[in-house]
Design an enzyme around this catalytic site. Structure first.
Site, PDB file in Angstrom:
ATOM      1  N   GLY A  54     140.399 -10.964 -14.379  1.00 41.78           N
ATOM      2  CA  GLY A  54     141.592 -10.842 -13.174  1.00 41.78           C
ATOM      3  C   GLY A  54     143.025 -11.050 -13.991  1.00 41.78           C
ATOM      4  O   GLY A  54     143.902 -11.547 -13.121  1.00 41.78           O
ATOM      5  N   ASN A  82     133.422  -3.212 -17.200  1.00 43.17           N
ATOM      6  CA  ASN A  82     133.069  -4.170 -15.904  1.00 43.17           C
ATOM      7  C   ASN A  82     131.458  -3.672 -15.680  1.00 43.17           C
ATOM      8  O   ASN A  82     131.216  -2.254 -15.541  1.00 43.17           O
ATOM      9  CB  ASN A  82     134.045  -3.526 -14.982  1.00 43.17           C
ATOM     10  CG  ASN A  82     135.367  -3.949 -15.079  1.00 43.17           C
ATOM     11  OD1 ASN A  82     135.500  -5.267 -15.175  1.00 43.17           O
ATOM     12  ND2 ASN A  82     136.172  -3.389 -14.907  1.00 43.17           N
ATOM     13  N   ARG A  85     129.449  -3.371 -13.158  1.00 43.16           N
ATOM     14  CA  ARG A  85     129.207  -3.236 -11.739  1.00 43.16           C
ATOM     15  C   ARG A  85     129.924  -1.967 -11.285  1.00 43.16           C
ATOM     16  O   ARG A  85     130.481  -1.343 -11.853  1.00 43.16           O
ATOM     17  CB  ARG A  85     130.038  -4.512 -10.986  1.00 43.16           C
ATOM     18  CG  ARG A  85     131.486  -4.520 -11.362  1.00 43.16           C
ATOM     19  CD  ARG A  85     132.041  -5.398 -10.413  1.00 43.16           C
ATOM     20  NE  ARG A  85     133.544  -5.731 -10.987  1.00 43.16           N
ATOM     21  CZ  ARG A  85     134.526  -4.820 -10.956  1.00 43.16           C
ATOM     22  NH1 ARG A  85     134.532  -4.027 -10.372  1.00 43.16           N
ATOM     23  NH2 ARG A  85     135.547  -5.326 -11.780  1.00 43.16           N
TER      24      ARG A  85
END
Ligand code: ADP
Length: 446
Positions: A164, A290, A292
């Site tokens: 993030g 990432n 996903r």
């Protein structure tokens, strides 16, 4: 193939997964929080189960409630979507213990690629281009200074478990490096429960180029080419496109192939994205993986004619990938604009409330992935995205004109959205020219 799948998510991605399941003949169980009780897509589910209160920790992040729902509804598999539990290896492990298939990588592959230090080591071994930097976690100031002597300043301290956009510090000289190492370690420990930090070269002016990859449980892995996601605000992507404009195709292909090698080396089954930064000379360095499906997956679907969500379900069910690398072709250009319920004229202030005007665009090459209908109330509890407008055309210029035309048709009110910002950007000369860097949007908004 699975008989029944639970979708552990909400909003547009819940609807996107529901559509894929129904096309595959799979029954869908949706879960929802109190805040999403009236969400219209729940009516399309074969069953909908309330799992708790509006705060995500009481519902979409609550593993025991989701597993209870999965047991009550007797599902074979859970699709986590993106965000919430999608990159939590402990959740994938609980699913395995409960004999429910997690639609995504194994917890082992997720851990290996999710940890930035381990991912970089695996990437190096697979000959994926990475940033020069420390080979592993940095122990202390002296070790950091030794590495800095080799790679030079500026450099960036990052947390192995970071995410993030948090826990990063840029250092421009030895004094700043020395004074930041300990603080970065303590901050990483407090924020992520893991104090490991590493350092790498900091790139001042870069573009964000990422590669979509997918692997199956039979040792096959392919890439579906790249996306350029350089238009960002506070590390949040605003516009994504495929292919990356103005970059040498040979260089791009080499990077795409390296990304496929990486997930193959990690024995990774499922969809993933390998993110890179690209410098002015079109050199690539891997940022992170990432593990996903991404928000921006539709642009890749449009230019490759694939369905990444369906594929992720098929490979989780043990089916082999239905094509080989040589069968994947790029066709035309696609752009996605994220439509957020935020006011771009008032510093992107969230604009929750009931949508009474919702006139989506249509016509050739236009796709809208959204869970919104007229009368939908945007809950204040979750992220502000109300939809993704994706257009596809034969080349980039026609694609920009088509996006401009679609944004012109798109009417949303009375809440404020990012549509006016996107309209401006479609007429922006630097964007049209192609190849804006990751700080371009923040500079032009000033
Ligand atoms: P997170 O997992 O927190 O998103 P990333 O490694 O993906 O962390 O980095 C987030 C952002 O920080 C990048 O998109 C980029 O803008 C900036 N960044 C990270 N590493 C570097 C680097 N080595 N050089 C320049 N910018 C960087």
């Amino acid at each position: 193939m699975f008989r029944r799948v639970l979708i552990a998510n909400r909003g547009e991605i819940a609807l996107r997964i529901l559509r894929a399941c129904h096309e595959l003949g799979i029954e869908v169980v949706c879960v929802y929080s109190d805040a999403d009780r009236d969400a219209p897509y729940l009516r399309l589910a074969d069953r909908a189960i309330c799992i708790g209160g509006a705060p995500a920790k009481d519902s979409y992040l609550n593993i025991s409630r989701i597993i209870s729902a999965a047991e009550i509804a007797d599902v074979d598999a859970i699709h986590p979507g993106y965000g919430f539990l999608a990159e939590r290896a402990d959740f994938a492990e609980v699913c395995r213990d409960c004999k429910v298939e997690f639609i995504g990588p194994s917890p082992e592959a997720m851990r290996l690629l999710g940890d930035k230090v381990d991912a970089k080591k695996t990437a190096k071994a697979a000959k994926v281009p990475i940033f020069p930097g420390s080979d592993g976690a940095i122990e202390d100031e002296d070790e950091a200074v030794e590495v800095a002597a080799k790679i030079g300043y500026p450099l960036i301290i990052k947390a192995a478990a970071g995410g993030g956009g948090r826990g990063m510090r840029v250092c421009r000289n030895e004094a700043s490096l020395r004074s930041n190492i300990r603080g970065a370690q303590q901050e990483a420990l407090a924020a992520f429960g893991n104090g490991a930090v590493f350092i790498e070269k900091f790139l001042e002016r870069a573009r964000h180029v990422e590669v979509q990859v997918i692997g199956d449980k039979h040792g096959h892995a392919v890439h579906l080419f790249e996306r350029d996601c350089s238009l960002q605000r506070r590390h949040q992507k605003i516009i994504e496109e495929a292919p990356a404009p103005g970059v040498d195709r040979k260089k791009l292909n080499a990077v795409c192939e390296s990304a496929a090698r990486l997930i193959k080396a990690a024995q990774y089954a499922g969809a993933a994205t390998v993110e890179f930064l690209m410098d002015d000379e079109q050199n690539f360095s891997m940022l992170e993986v990432n593990t996903r499906v991404q928000v921006e997956h539709p642009v890749t679907e449009m230019v490759t004619g694939t369905d990444i969500v369906k594929l992720s379900i098929q490979v989780a069910a043990g089916e082999p990938l239905p094509f080989r690398q040589r069968d994947v072709r790029l066709s035309g250009h696609a752009i996605e604009c994220r439509i957020n319920a935020e006011d771009p004229d008032r510093n992107f202030m969230p604009s929750a409330g009931t949508i009474t005007t919702w006139h989506p665009p249509g016509g050739p090459g236009v796709r809208l992935d959204s869970h919104v209908v007229t009368g939908y109330r945007v809950p204040p509890n979750y992220d502000s995205m109300v939809g993704k407008l994706i257009v596809h055309a034969e080349d980039r210029v026609s694609c920009i004109r088509r996006m401009e035309r679609s944004l012109h048709e798109f009417e949303v009110g009375p809440i404020k959205t990012t549509i006016p910002l996107h309209r401006r950007l479609m007429q922006d000369a630097a964007f049209e020219h192609g190849g804006v860097d990751i700080h371009y949007l923040e500079r032009t908004l000033k």
